[in-house]
Design a protein around this motif. Structure first.
Motif, mmCIF file in Angstrom:
data_model
loop_
_atom_site.group_PDB
_atom_site.id
_atom_site.type_symbol
_atom_site.label_atom_id
_atom_site.label_comp_id
_atom_site.label_asym_id
_atom_site.label_seq_id
_atom_site.Cartn_x
_atom_site.Cartn_y
_atom_site.Cartn_z
ATOM 1 N N SER A 157 0.824 -1.212 0.000
ATOM 2 C CA SER A 157 0.000 0.000 0.000
ATOM 3 C C SER A 157 0.855 1.258 0.000
ATOM 4 C CB SER A 157 -0.935 0.015 1.209
ATOM 5 O OG SER A 157 -1.879 -1.039 1.133
ATOM 6 N N PHE A 158 1.768 1.344 0.972
ATOM 7 C CA PHE A 158 2.646 2.523 1.016
ATOM 8 C C PHE A 158 3.937 2.182 1.746
ATOM 9 C CE2 PHE A 158 0.078 2.819 4.852
ATOM 10 C CZ PHE A 158 0.959 3.260 5.830
ATOM 11 N N ILE A 159 4.924 3.027 1.548
ATOM 12 C CA ILE A 159 6.244 2.863 2.156
ATOM 13 C C ILE A 159 6.568 4.148 2.901
ATOM 14 C CG2 ILE A 159 8.694 2.451 1.698
ATOM 15 C CD1 ILE A 159 7.680 1.122 -0.973
ATOM 16 N N GLU A 160 7.036 4.007 4.121
ATOM 17 C CA GLU A 160 7.288 5.167 4.976
ATOM 18 C C GLU A 160 8.731 5.188 5.451
ATOM 19 O OE1 GLU A 160 5.564 7.192 9.102
ATOM 20 O OE2 GLU A 160 4.759 5.279 8.372
ATOM 21 N N ALA A 161 9.378 6.354 5.362
ATOM 22 C CA ALA A 161 10.750 6.512 5.828
ATOM 23 C C ALA A 161 10.763 6.665 7.344
ATOM 24 C CB ALA A 161 11.397 7.726 5.180
ATOM 25 N N ARG A 162 11.708 5.972 7.984
ATOM 26 C CA ARG A 162 11.887 6.064 9.441
ATOM 27 C C ARG A 162 13.385 6.098 9.752
ATOM 28 N NH1 ARG A 162 7.615 3.778 12.476
ATOM 29 N NH2 ARG A 162 5.631 4.418 11.560
#
Length: 239
Positions: A157-162
């Motif tokens: 669905s989505f990719i998030e930077a951490r």
């Protein structure tokens, strides 16, 4: 299209003499810039996982902590690579890993120059838009802990930077991968995924609704960054 600036290069080689020869060759080549040198494969890998702006990697095959082949297989984002080895037996594996070339020790400057030219041609091809895939545009292999996991991109669905890692959110679970947004963005099919914020890449097919410059998916509102809005809304017209 040729690069106007020198190729950012690093060396990972536990052989002191080999490193010295490579450093000398790089300094004698105007098209190259040496940014880092490592005698440890583990230290070199740790640095590469945090820096995805390397153009060319000179990598020793036979290292004790982690071999060059193991290091290369671990990298989610692989720079153009020239393997350094004492044996011709690694030629087949080199081609399987799609490296630019391999050099036998001690590295001769003429042969070194030819390898750099080979790597530059391949780098120019990628820069000019040749997609970087795993052979299937709907699949992506990522390193999660000590395993290589195959993802079906239709389920992402989505990719998030951490910080130093990204979180890949699928329909059923989350995967934590130590890489950068820029590196993973290059691996994704552009007709399916779009970066809409410095910290978010989304699957356009998973959008449920758009409200107040945010997209809603998986019970989460994801902001559309100001500098990304024009490209995002223009892409919507093509859906």
């Amino acid at each position: 299209m040729k690069k106007e600036t020198p190729l950012r290069s690093i060396i990972i080689d536990d052989d002191e003499l080999s490193r010295m020869i490579l450093e000398r060759h790089i300094k004698a080549t105007p098209s190259l810039e040496l940014v880092q040198t490592f005698s440890s494969s583990v230290e070199g890998l740790a640095w590469l996982l945090k820096n995805d702006n390397v153009d060319l990697l000179f990598l020793d095959v036979e290292m004790p902590e982690m071999t060059g082949m193991e290091l290369l297989k671990t990298l989610p984002h692989k720079p153009q690579t020239i393997l350094i080895t004492s044996h011709k037996d690694f030629a087949l594996q080199a081609f399987e890993l799609q490296v630019a070339d391999y050099l036998l020790k001690p590295v001769d400057f003429t042969r070194f120059t030819q390898s750099v030219l080979n790597a530059t041609k391949k780098l120019d091809t990628k820069t000019n838009g040749t997609p970087i895939t795993n052979g299937n545009s709907e699949e992506l292999f990522v390193k999660v802990d000590n395993k290589i996991v195959k993802l079906n991109l239709n389920n992402v669905s989505f990719i998030e930077a951490r910080g130093d890692y990204v979180v890949i959110n699928t329909d059923t679970k989350k995967h934590i991968v130590y890489t950068t947004m820029s590196a993973i963005d290059q691996k994704l099919p552009q007709d399916m995924f779009l970066r809409i914020h410095r910290s978010f890449i989304i699957n356009l097919k998973k959008i449920e609704l758009i409200e107040d410059d945010s997209v809603f998916m998986q019970d989460k509102y994801i902001p559309i960054g100001g500098s990304y809005q024009s490209k995002f809304y223009s892409r919507l017209n093509k859906l």
